[in-house]
Design a protein around this motif. Structure first.
Motif, PDB file in Angstrom:
ATOM      1  N   ILE A   1      58.368  -1.342  21.206  1.00  0.00           N
ATOM      2  CA  ILE A   1      58.130  -2.771  21.343  1.00  0.00           C
ATOM      3  C   ILE A   1      58.489  -3.143  22.782  1.00  0.00           C
ATOM      4  CG2 ILE A   1      58.559  -5.081  20.460  1.00  0.00           C
ATOM      5  CD1 ILE A   1      57.306  -3.113  18.417  1.00  0.00           C
ATOM      6  N   SER A   2      57.485  -3.346  23.585  1.00  0.00           N
ATOM      7  CA  SER A   2      57.663  -3.635  25.002  1.00  0.00           C
ATOM      8  C   SER A   2      57.613  -5.150  25.217  1.00  0.00           C
ATOM      9  CB  SER A   2      56.579  -2.904  25.808  1.00  0.00           C
ATOM     10  OG  SER A   2      56.735  -3.120  27.183  1.00  0.00           O
ATOM     11  N   SER A   3      56.968  -5.596  26.259  1.00  0.00           N
ATOM     12  CA  SER A   3      56.875  -7.020  26.567  1.00  0.00           C
ATOM     13  C   SER A   3      55.749  -7.249  27.550  1.00  0.00           C
ATOM     14  CB  SER A   3      58.187  -7.518  27.181  1.00  0.00           C
ATOM     15  OG  SER A   3      58.032  -8.805  27.766  1.00  0.00           O
ATOM     16  N   VAL A   4      55.183  -8.439  27.516  1.00  0.00           N
ATOM     17  CA  VAL A   4      54.184  -8.810  28.510  1.00  0.00           C
ATOM     18  C   VAL A   4      54.750  -8.681  29.920  1.00  0.00           C
ATOM     19  CG1 VAL A   4      54.810 -11.263  28.363  1.00  0.00           C
ATOM     20  CG2 VAL A   4      52.543 -10.620  29.205  1.00  0.00           C
TER      21      VAL A   4
ATOM     22  N   PRO B   1      54.396  -7.806  23.214  1.00  0.00           N
ATOM     23  CA  PRO B   1      54.273  -9.204  22.770  1.00  0.00           C
ATOM     24  C   PRO B   1      54.411 -10.176  23.936  1.00  0.00           C
ATOM     25  CG  PRO B   1      55.906  -7.981  21.476  1.00  0.00           C
ATOM     26  CD  PRO B   1      55.609  -7.184  22.697  1.00  0.00           C
ATOM     27  N   GLY B   2      53.810 -11.347  23.759  1.00  0.00           N
ATOM     28  CA  GLY B   2      54.066 -12.447  24.675  1.00  0.00           C
ATOM     29  C   GLY B   2      55.180 -13.304  24.103  1.00  0.00           C
ATOM     30  N   ALA B   3      54.979 -14.603  24.058  1.00  0.00           N
ATOM     31  CA  ALA B   3      55.979 -15.521  23.502  1.00  0.00           C
ATOM     32  C   ALA B   3      55.847 -15.537  21.977  1.00  0.00           C
ATOM     33  CB  ALA B   3      55.783 -16.920  24.064  1.00  0.00           C
TER      34      ALA B   3
ATOM     35  N   ILE C   1      44.114   6.546  18.426  1.00  0.00           N
ATOM     36  CA  ILE C   1      44.771   5.720  19.438  1.00  0.00           C
ATOM     37  C   ILE C   1      46.095   6.372  19.807  1.00  0.00           C
ATOM     38  CG2 ILE C   1      45.796   3.463  19.930  1.00  0.00           C
ATOM     39  CD1 ILE C   1      43.796   2.233  18.022  1.00  0.00           C
ATOM     40  N   ASN C   2      46.224   6.741  21.068  1.00  0.00           N
ATOM     41  CA  ASN C   2      47.437   7.434  21.526  1.00  0.00           C
ATOM     42  C   ASN C   2      47.663   7.085  22.998  1.00  0.00           C
ATOM     43  OD1 ASN C   2      49.678   9.036  21.438  1.00  0.00           O
ATOM     44  ND2 ASN C   2      48.605  10.934  20.899  1.00  0.00           N
ATOM     45  N   GLY C   3      48.913   6.771  23.324  1.00  0.00           N
ATOM     46  CA  GLY C   3      49.245   6.430  24.698  1.00  0.00           C
ATOM     47  C   GLY C   3      48.782   5.047  25.113  1.00  0.00           C
ATOM     48  N   HIS C   4      48.669   4.143  24.151  1.00  0.00           N
ATOM     49  CA  HIS C   4      48.112   2.817  24.430  1.00  0.00           C
ATOM     50  C   HIS C   4      49.171   1.734  24.247  1.00  0.00           C
ATOM     51  CE1 HIS C   4      44.902  -0.047  24.990  1.00  0.00           C
ATOM     52  NE2 HIS C   4      45.227  -0.679  23.877  1.00  0.00           N
ATOM     53  N   ILE C   5      49.111   0.707  25.111  1.00  0.00           N
ATOM     54  CA  ILE C   5      49.967  -0.464  24.974  1.00  0.00           C
ATOM     55  C   ILE C   5      49.088  -1.617  24.498  1.00  0.00           C
ATOM     56  CG2 ILE C   5      51.602  -2.019  26.097  1.00  0.00           C
ATOM     57  CD1 ILE C   5      52.517   0.872  26.179  1.00  0.00           C
ATOM     58  N   ILE C   6      49.332  -2.080  23.284  1.00  0.00           N
ATOM     59  CA  ILE C   6      48.544  -3.182  22.737  1.00  0.00           C
ATOM     60  C   ILE C   6      49.159  -4.514  23.171  1.00  0.00           C
ATOM     61  CG2 ILE C   6      47.791  -4.348  20.632  1.00  0.00           C
ATOM     62  CD1 ILE C   6      47.681  -1.665  19.274  1.00  0.00           C
ATOM     63  N   SER C   7      48.381  -5.305  23.892  1.00  0.00           N
ATOM     64  CA  SER C   7      48.842  -6.625  24.326  1.00  0.00           C
ATOM     65  C   SER C   7      48.664  -7.615  23.182  1.00  0.00           C
ATOM     66  CB  SER C   7      48.024  -7.080  25.548  1.00  0.00           C
ATOM     67  OG  SER C   7      48.378  -8.392  25.929  1.00  0.00           O
ATOM     68  N   ALA C   8      49.752  -8.307  22.836  1.00  0.00           N
ATOM     69  CA  ALA C   8      49.720  -9.303  21.754  1.00  0.00           C
ATOM     70  C   ALA C   8      50.286 -10.604  22.308  1.00  0.00           C
ATOM     71  CB  ALA C   8      50.509  -8.814  20.551  1.00  0.00           C
ATOM     72  N   THR C   9      49.462 -11.314  23.063  1.00  0.00           N
ATOM     73  CA  THR C   9      49.954 -12.457  23.831  1.00  0.00           C
ATOM     74  C   THR C   9      49.169 -13.733  23.583  1.00  0.00           C
ATOM     75  OG1 THR C   9      48.504 -12.033  25.726  1.00  0.00           O
ATOM     76  CG2 THR C   9      50.633 -10.876  25.684  1.00  0.00           C
TER      77      THR C   9
ATOM     78  N   GLY D   1      46.274 -14.218  24.598  1.00  0.00           N
ATOM     79  CA  GLY D   1      45.505 -14.430  25.809  1.00  0.00           C
ATOM     80  C   GLY D   1      46.332 -14.828  27.027  1.00  0.00           C
ATOM     81  N   TRP D   2      47.645 -14.980  26.842  1.00  0.00           N
ATOM     82  CA  TRP D   2      48.558 -15.396  27.898  1.00  0.00           C
ATOM     83  C   TRP D   2      48.844 -14.215  28.834  1.00  0.00           C
ATOM     84  CZ3 TRP D   2      54.446 -15.383  27.581  1.00  0.00           C
ATOM     85  CH2 TRP D   2      55.021 -16.223  28.541  1.00  0.00           C
ATOM     86  N   HIS D   3      48.669 -14.383  30.119  1.00  0.00           N
ATOM     87  CA  HIS D   3      48.949 -13.356  31.127  1.00  0.00           C
ATOM     88  C   HIS D   3      48.126 -12.077  30.919  1.00  0.00           C
ATOM     89  CE1 HIS D   3      52.075 -15.436  33.288  1.00  0.00           C
ATOM     90  NE2 HIS D   3      52.766 -15.654  32.184  1.00  0.00           N
ATOM     91  N   ASN D   4      46.966 -12.172  30.318  1.00  0.00           N
ATOM     92  CA  ASN D   4      46.100 -10.993  30.177  1.00  0.00           C
ATOM     93  C   ASN D   4      45.479 -10.641  31.526  1.00  0.00           C
ATOM     94  OD1 ASN D   4      46.651 -10.667  27.539  1.00  0.00           O
ATOM     95  ND2 ASN D   4      44.655 -11.258  26.770  1.00  0.00           N
TER      96      ASN D   4
END
Length: 241
Positions: A134-137, A179-181, A228-236, A238-241
């Motif tokens: 679990i990373s971050s935007v 994740p974003g906010a 799917i391997n080695g991927h970071i899924i952005s869940a924001t 649409g913020w800061h994409n």
């Protein structure tokens, strides 16, 4: 779905939603927490109701001794680890003392690397495994007044991409979620005016929900994401994409 899953930072908002989703799908859980003893025990009772086995482990992952304590508590075969523990510092880099910097690096980057290193050999031997970070935007775009947090999350993103290349031949997948906010206790420090201003910046017009992050985890653990391997899924939203 079945097997044992280690979730670090299980008692937090995103962590607890992930644990509920895992328990609903029959996963046995190792619930790690640091300070939130009451929340962790309440969560344990909640997920036990789904008929799964659980183990509760307290450890301070910002301390090398805490990482060792967690690893020494693991005696079952673990098919999945979800690195969710995190800590942030809000303020100028020049105002941070060296101990705070070191603890943030240990908690957010060093401990996930060492935990993964410890669990990988058994995963490789079994020819299966999942590591989800679990990373971050901010790991992609950076944030003023969260310089070290941004740096360690960026390091985690690269860790995901690099380890995926090493582990894939053994049918182990390594992915991340940024994740974003999201509506968690961390957002309780914001005033209503600040929250409304933040929502206006997000194309979706709202904060993310912890349950939405948990659904992405379940997708990454399913056969639907087998390539799917080695991927970071952005869940924001649409913020800061």
């Amino acid at each position: 779905m079945s097997g044992w899953v280690l979730v670090t930072g299980a008692s937090g908002g995103i962590g607890s939603s992930i644990c509920r989703a895992l328990a609903k799908n029959g996963f046995n859980l190792i619930l790690h927490y640091h300070r939130s003893s009451r929340q962790a025990r309440d969560l344990q009772q909640e997920v036990i109701a789904f008929g799964v086995e659980t183990l509760l482990v307290q450890a301070d992952l910002s301390d090398p001794a805490g990482t060792d304590k967690l690893l020494s508590s693991l005696f079952m075969p673990i098919d999945t680890v979800i690195h969710n523990s995190a800590g942030a510092y809000y303020g100028l880099l020049t105002d941070m003392d060296s101990e705070t910097v070191q603890k943030m690096v240990q908690l957010n980057l060093t401990s996930p690397i060492l935990i993964s290193k410890h669990l990988l050999p058994a995963m490789m031997k079994r020819g299966k495994g999942n590591i989800i970070v679990i990373s971050s935007v901010w790991g992609s775009v950076g944030a003023s007044c969260e310089v070290v947090y941004s740096a360690v999350k960026g390091g985690l993103n690269t860790f995901v991409k690099a380890l995926a290349k090493e582990a894939a031949p053994n049918r182990i997948r390594v992915n991340g979620i940024a994740p974003g906010a999201v509506e968690t206790r961390m957002m309780e420090d914001f005033t209503e005016e600040e929250l409304n201003s933040l929502k206006e910046q997000i194309p979706e017009g709202r904060l993310g929900r912890t349950e939405e992050m948990a659904e992405i985890v379940m997708f990454l653990l399913s056969d639907r994401s087998s390539y799917i391997n080695g991927h970071i899924i952005s869940a924001t939203g649409g913020w800061h994409n």
